[in-house]
Design a protein around this motif. Structure first.
Motif, short mmCIF file in Angstrom:
data_model
loop_
_atom_site.label_atom_id
_atom_site.label_comp_id
_atom_site.label_asym_id
_atom_site.label_seq_id
_atom_site.Cartn_x
_atom_site.Cartn_y
_atom_site.Cartn_z
N LYS A 12 -7.84 42.16 -48.31
CA LYS A 12 -6.60 41.89 -47.27
C LYS A 12 -5.66 40.85 -47.61
O LYS A 12 -4.40 40.91 -47.34
N ASN A 13 -6.04 39.83 -48.49
CA ASN A 13 -5.29 38.91 -49.01
C ASN A 13 -4.58 39.10 -50.15
O ASN A 13 -3.91 37.89 -50.66
N ILE A 14 -4.90 40.01 -50.84
CA ILE A 14 -4.18 40.23 -52.09
C ILE A 14 -2.82 40.50 -51.95
O ILE A 14 -2.53 41.43 -51.40
N PRO A 15 -1.94 39.75 -52.96
CA PRO A 15 -0.81 40.27 -52.78
C PRO A 15 -0.14 41.72 -53.09
O PRO A 15 -0.99 42.27 -54.01
N LEU A 16 0.92 42.23 -52.73
CA LEU A 16 1.58 43.38 -53.28
C LEU A 16 1.82 43.33 -54.69
O LEU A 16 2.24 42.18 -55.06
N LYS A 17 1.92 44.35 -55.17
CA LYS A 17 2.01 44.38 -56.79
C LYS A 17 3.57 44.38 -56.99
O LYS A 17 4.19 45.11 -56.16
N PRO A 18 4.01 43.70 -58.15
CA PRO A 18 5.51 43.79 -58.25
C PRO A 18 6.15 45.07 -58.50
O PRO A 18 5.16 46.08 -58.95
N ASN A 19 7.13 45.38 -58.43
CA ASN A 19 7.95 46.87 -58.33
C ASN A 19 8.29 46.93 -59.76
O ASN A 19 9.36 46.28 -60.07
N ASN A 20 7.64 47.49 -60.58
CA ASN A 20 8.06 47.82 -62.03
C ASN A 20 8.44 49.21 -62.46
O ASN A 20 8.56 49.63 -63.57
N ARG A 77 5.12 53.00 -53.01
CA ARG A 77 3.92 53.14 -52.24
C ARG A 77 3.54 51.84 -51.68
O ARG A 77 4.13 50.53 -52.17
N PRO A 78 2.75 51.59 -50.74
CA PRO A 78 2.64 50.52 -49.78
C PRO A 78 1.97 49.43 -50.44
O PRO A 78 1.86 48.22 -50.06
N TRP A 79 1.22 49.43 -51.43
CA TRP A 79 0.72 48.50 -52.23
C TRP A 79 1.69 47.92 -53.10
O TRP A 79 1.15 46.97 -53.99
N ILE A 80 2.88 48.28 -53.25
CA ILE A 80 3.90 47.87 -54.15
C ILE A 80 4.99 47.05 -53.56
O ILE A 80 5.60 47.62 -52.34
N VAL A 81 5.63 46.14 -53.85
CA VAL A 81 6.78 45.58 -53.32
C VAL A 81 7.92 46.59 -53.00
O VAL A 81 8.24 47.44 -54.06
N GLY A 82 8.59 46.65 -52.17
CA GLY A 82 9.75 47.20 -51.86
C GLY A 82 9.59 48.61 -51.23
O GLY A 82 10.35 49.54 -50.96
N CYS A 83 8.24 49.19 -50.87
CA CYS A 83 7.94 50.37 -50.18
C CYS A 83 8.79 50.64 -48.82
O CYS A 83 8.51 49.67 -48.07
N THR A 84 9.27 51.72 -48.79
CA THR A 84 9.81 52.44 -47.46
C THR A 84 9.29 53.35 -46.94
O THR A 84 9.90 54.32 -46.10
N HIS A 85 8.16 53.73 -47.18
CA HIS A 85 7.41 54.86 -46.71
C HIS A 85 7.28 54.69 -45.21
O HIS A 85 6.81 53.41 -44.76
N PRO A 86 7.49 55.63 -44.26
CA PRO A 86 7.42 55.63 -43.04
C PRO A 86 5.95 55.21 -42.42
O PRO A 86 5.93 54.81 -41.25
N TYR A 87 4.91 55.19 -43.44
CA TYR A 87 3.51 55.04 -42.81
C TYR A 87 3.06 53.90 -43.51
O TYR A 87 1.60 53.57 -43.62
N ALA A 88 3.78 53.13 -44.29
CA ALA A 88 3.51 52.04 -44.90
C ALA A 88 2.56 50.93 -44.03
O ALA A 88 1.59 50.49 -44.54
N ASN A 89 3.21 50.69 -43.04
CA ASN A 89 2.66 49.82 -42.17
C ASN A 89 1.20 50.04 -41.75
O ASN A 89 0.35 49.35 -41.38
N LYS A 90 0.86 51.38 -41.66
CA LYS A 90 -0.45 52.28 -41.13
C LYS A 90 -1.51 51.74 -42.34
O LYS A 90 -2.45 51.18 -41.90
N PHE A 91 -0.98 51.91 -43.57
CA PHE A 91 -1.50 51.38 -44.68
C PHE A 91 -2.12 49.82 -44.90
O PHE A 91 -3.39 49.59 -44.78
N LEU A 92 -1.12 48.98 -44.48
CA LEU A 92 -1.48 47.63 -44.60
C LEU A 92 -2.18 47.29 -43.19
O LEU A 92 -2.97 46.35 -43.57
N GLN A 93 -2.23 47.95 -42.03
CA GLN A 93 -3.39 47.68 -41.16
C GLN A 93 -4.52 47.81 -41.49
O GLN A 93 -5.28 47.08 -41.19
#
Length: 324
Positions: A277-285, A253-269
């Motif tokens: 906007k400045n909260i870091p991505l969550k660790p991948n657990n 998922r795009p709010w978690i480190v390591g996401c490879t979803h093709p629309y992840a950048n759209k989410f981040l935009q």
């Protein structure tokens, strides 16, 4: 005015904000009223959401739902947030003057015009939704529906509130949950599919493009789903998604480190247009098994990956059957 309903607890309001921004940004000419079912969200975060909605000249109404567990009348598994069950009670939570609403999960973003979705004619159907792409006959057996009964994903639903009220759907949902000892496969989604059997309006696939929709070829999904979309309709839908649903699985998922979803950048935009906007991505657990799933998907030919997933599925089902 189009009415959109989202439920959230304090852990997911940043996702609600991103989702709402994407909705307004991609539907600028639509008058939108956001109805938030709030399970203990703090006042400060609610204020942030209100600022976003007012920025786009929308409306926001908030409904406390801290009594959800009492409404369910039975304990439910802790494997999913109890807030997810809120959609079962929208008929009594929302004002009586509301007739039809769009209910959405907070782990989605909007990517296009959804006018046709709001204008859906449900006729006498109890719910409208998109077919879940990776549902086997086993899941249908778990909730005791026919093999040819459509199984929809509950992340995006068109709900006719007046019909739910007049047919006492809320009580029917609770009765089904209690009859199954609080343990229903896929939780509230399973309840809706079971209780609304025979009266579901199937929506076009572009209105809920899930991660599995993008991972698996149409021919593989068509083999295990009855009914399912035809190839042309399905490919057209997932190539131009109006709603993107980050359901995890292989991509993450795009709010978690390591996401490879093709629309992840759209989410981040869209995230950059929120107070978060400045909260870091969550660790991948994620578990070792889920990490391996994503790795094998990227490295193996699809046929070998499919065999691996089938073996995991049958092992999981066998363990589940033994427990029962």
């Amino acid at each position: 005015m189009s009415d959109v309903v989202i439920a959230s607890d304090r852990n997911y309001l940043h996702l609600v904000s991103i989702c709402v921004v994407s909705l307004f940004e991609t539907n600028p000419d639509r008058k939108l009223h956001i109805h938030l079912l709030s399970n203990g969200v703090d006042v400060e975060d609610l204020g942030v959401l209100k600022t976003i909605v007012e920025r786009y000249r929308g409306e926001l109404s908030i409904y406390p739902i801290e009594n959800l567990r009492d409404r369910l009348t039975v304990d439910v598994p802790s494997t999913i947030s109890v807030t997810s069950y809120a959609r079962l009670f929208v008929g009594s939570i929302l004002p009586e003057n509301l007739d039809k609403v769009l209910y959405i999960d907070c782990d989605i973003i909007f990517n296009g015009d959804i006018r046709n979705l709001f204008d859906t004619d449900l006729a006498d159907n109890l719910v409208g939704g998109v077919l879940d792409p990776l549902i086997s006959c086993t899941y249908k057996k778990e909730i005791k529906i026919p093999m040819n009964e459509p199984y929809i994903n509950a992340g995006v639903l068109i709900i006719p509130l007046n019909l739910w009220r007049s047919e006492r759907m809320e009580q029917k949902f609770v009765d089904y949950l209690v009859a199954n000892g609080g343990k229903v496969h896929h939780h509230d989604q399973g309840i809706i599919n079971a209780v609304c059997a025979g009266r579901k309006k199937i929506l076009a696939p572009q209105f809920n493009v899930m991660s599995n929709s993008l991972c698996y070829p149409w021919k593989e999904l068509y083999k295990i789903n009855t009914p399912f979309y035809n190839q042309e309709e399905y490919k057209k839908g997932i190539s131009c998604p109006a709603i993107i649903h980050f359901t995890g699985a292989i991509y993450g998922r795009p709010w978690i480190v390591g996401c490879t979803h093709p629309y992840a950048n759209k989410f981040l935009q869209f995230k950059t247009k929120t107070a978060y906007k400045n909260i870091p991505l969550k660790p991948n657990n994620q578990s070792i098994l889920h990490h391996l799933e994503g790795t094998l998907y990227r490295l193996l030919p699809f046929e070998l990956f499919k065999r691996y997933m089938q073996s995991i599925y049958y092992l999981s089902y066998f363990k589940h059957s033994i427990k029962k």
